[in-house]
Design a protein around this motif. Structure first.
Motif, PDB file in Angstrom:
ATOM      1  N   ILE A 168       0.811  -1.264  -0.131  1.00 60.77           N
ATOM      2  CA  ILE A 168       0.007   0.140   0.015  1.00 60.77           C
ATOM      3  C   ILE A 168       1.053   1.507   0.037  1.00 60.77           C
ATOM      4  O   ILE A 168       0.436   2.287  -0.573  1.00 60.77           O
ATOM      5  N   ALA A 169       2.149   1.158   0.480  1.00 60.88           N
ATOM      6  CA  ALA A 169       2.921   2.246   0.657  1.00 60.88           C
ATOM      7  C   ALA A 169       3.572   2.873  -0.895  1.00 60.88           C
ATOM      8  O   ALA A 169       3.844   3.887  -1.009  1.00 60.88           O
ATOM      9  N   LEU A 218      -2.303  -4.479  -5.697  1.00 57.23           N
ATOM     10  CA  LEU A 218      -2.106  -5.324  -4.508  1.00 57.23           C
ATOM     11  C   LEU A 218      -2.615  -5.055  -3.345  1.00 57.23           C
ATOM     12  O   LEU A 218      -2.458  -5.731  -2.239  1.00 57.23           O
ATOM     13  N   ALA A 219      -3.386  -3.879  -3.023  1.00 51.74           N
ATOM     14  CA  ALA A 219      -4.338  -3.531  -1.751  1.00 51.74           C
ATOM     15  C   ALA A 219      -5.000  -4.788  -1.362  1.00 51.74           C
ATOM     16  O   ALA A 219      -5.290  -4.886  -0.240  1.00 51.74           O
ATOM     17  N   SER A 282      -9.273   9.453  -1.572  1.00 52.56           N
ATOM     18  CA  SER A 282      -9.816   7.985  -1.499  1.00 52.56           C
ATOM     19  C   SER A 282      -9.048   7.122  -0.418  1.00 52.56           C
ATOM     20  O   SER A 282      -9.703   6.262  -0.133  1.00 52.56           O
ATOM     21  N   MET A 283      -8.184   7.490   0.153  1.00 49.26           N
ATOM     22  CA  MET A 283      -7.135   6.874   1.088  1.00 49.26           C
ATOM     23  C   MET A 283      -8.076   6.663   2.291  1.00 49.26           C
ATOM     24  O   MET A 283      -7.588   5.880   3.210  1.00 49.26           O
ATOM     25  N   ILE A 284      -8.913   7.491   2.559  1.00 49.36           N
ATOM     26  CA  ILE A 284      -9.719   7.160   3.909  1.00 49.36           C
ATOM     27  C   ILE A 284     -10.257   5.730   3.788  1.00 49.36           C
ATOM     28  O   ILE A 284     -10.684   5.362   4.973  1.00 49.36           O
ATOM     29  N   LEU A 285     -10.594   5.297   2.672  1.00 54.29           N
ATOM     30  CA  LEU A 285     -10.874   3.764   2.646  1.00 54.29           C
ATOM     31  C   LEU A 285     -10.347   2.775   3.162  1.00 54.29           C
ATOM     32  O   LEU A 285     -10.841   1.898   3.742  1.00 54.29           O
ATOM     33  N   LEU A 286      -8.706   2.973   3.113  1.00 49.93           N
ATOM     34  CA  LEU A 286      -8.035   2.195   3.912  1.00 49.93           C
ATOM     35  C   LEU A 286      -8.172   1.992   5.275  1.00 49.93           C
ATOM     36  O   LEU A 286      -8.544   0.916   6.082  1.00 49.93           O
ATOM     37  N   PRO A 287      -8.119   3.037   6.142  1.00 49.32           N
ATOM     38  CA  PRO A 287      -8.755   3.182   7.569  1.00 49.32           C
ATOM     39  C   PRO A 287     -10.083   2.359   7.875  1.00 49.32           C
ATOM     40  O   PRO A 287      -9.916   1.733   9.003  1.00 49.32           O
TER      41      PRO A 287
END
Length: 300
Positions: A168-169, A218-219, A282-287
């Protein structure tokens, strides 16, 4: 230009980034253990990583003081809010406190934080000035350690559960490449050798797109790794369940779409800014996916 020392300190700490580092470490810890964590451990996990993050920002401001005076004059040092000695003192205290907190968790957590601290110093002192792209990669590497740190703090080990989150990095690397495109005029004034200056904005846009594409592909890996390898985690269950997937798949679609559009559309500032913002938001979807994984794991 000057401002109050208190405002200068707040600006120096970059506290919103605590959610990206300390927050991701803590959420990873919860998602992997799928159980409640003692309040004392929560504080140690979050603040140890958060303090190291702020220490890195502070020392970076120290080394960037001349360039910031030209392109970012509102930063604490050029604005006159904090002296060089104060910034060094603040950074040193934060490094020491962060390392001490990690030491009281376990030896592996301390080792990860110690390596991060060295890399942050090397980044600010040397890498950023020699190669902007190498600096982008190093920032991505540092971001990825938040996942490993999260598992190390609660299980004193690193397994596929956290390593599968590491790709994810790559999205951080792609985002930094795009931000270098947006700041190319300012970087050229102070001599930062960023990727857009070396290969042009078109080439750099495509490089950023590649990293977004890799992240999108890969996520979902944390949910799939147990199914593919038959891996069983320390807790007796596969690292992540399928409940982690829905939000992550939405994120993957947005990442892949952004990557395709960046690679195929005109590399204008407007387009670069549009898709950089789309990916960032859209990164808010990860946490959120990590929170869902934790809640479902606890309830089931």
């Amino acid at each position: 230009m000057s401002t109050s020392p208190v405002r200068g300190l707040v600006a120096l700490l970059r506290m919103p980034y605590w959610l990206m580092t300390g927050g991701l470490s803590l959420l990873t810890a919860f998602a992997i253990t799928k159980s409640m964590i003692a309040p004392k451990e929560i504080v140690l996990i979050f603040l140890s990583m958060a303090f190291i993050t702020s220490a890195g920002f502070a020392i970076n401001d120290y080394f960037d003081r001349e360039s910031d005076a030209v392109i970012k004059p509102k930063r604490p040092i050029p604005a006159g809010a904090l002296t060089l000695k104060q910034v060094i003192a603040i950074s040193s205290v934060l490094f020491v406190v962060g390392l001490t907190m990690a030491y009281f968790i376990n030896w592996l957590s301390f080792a990860i934080i110690a390596i991060d601290s060295v890399l942050l110093l090397v980044y600010s002192w040397l890498v950023k000035r020699k190669s902007g792209f190498a600096a982008n990669i190093l920032v991505g590497i540092l971001t990825g350690t938040a996942f490993m740190y999260g598992q190390a703090t609660v299980q004193a080990t690193i397994t596929f559960a956290s390593l599968s989150l590491y790709p994810i990095a790559f999205g951080t690397i792609g985002g930094n490449v795009l931000r270098d495109i947006l700041s190319v005029d300012g970087d050229s004034k102070v001599g930062y050798p960023t990727l857009p200056q070396k290969i042009g904005s078109i080439g750099a846009t495509k490089v950023g797109a590649i990293f977004f594409m890799l992240t999108g592909i890969l996520a979902p890996l944390p949910s799939l790794i147990g199914k593919i390898t038959g891996y069983v985690g320390v807790t007796g269950v596969a690292g992540f369940s399928m409940y982690y997937l829905p939000l992550i798949l939405v994120w993957s679609v947005l990442l892949i779409y952004s990557a395709i559009r960046l690679a195929t559309s005109a590399s204008t500032i407007q387009n670069v800014r549009k898709y950089e913002r789309m990916v960032t938001m859209s990164m808010i979807l990860l946490p959120l996916a990590l929170i869902v994984e934790t809640i479902v794991g606890i309830l089931l």
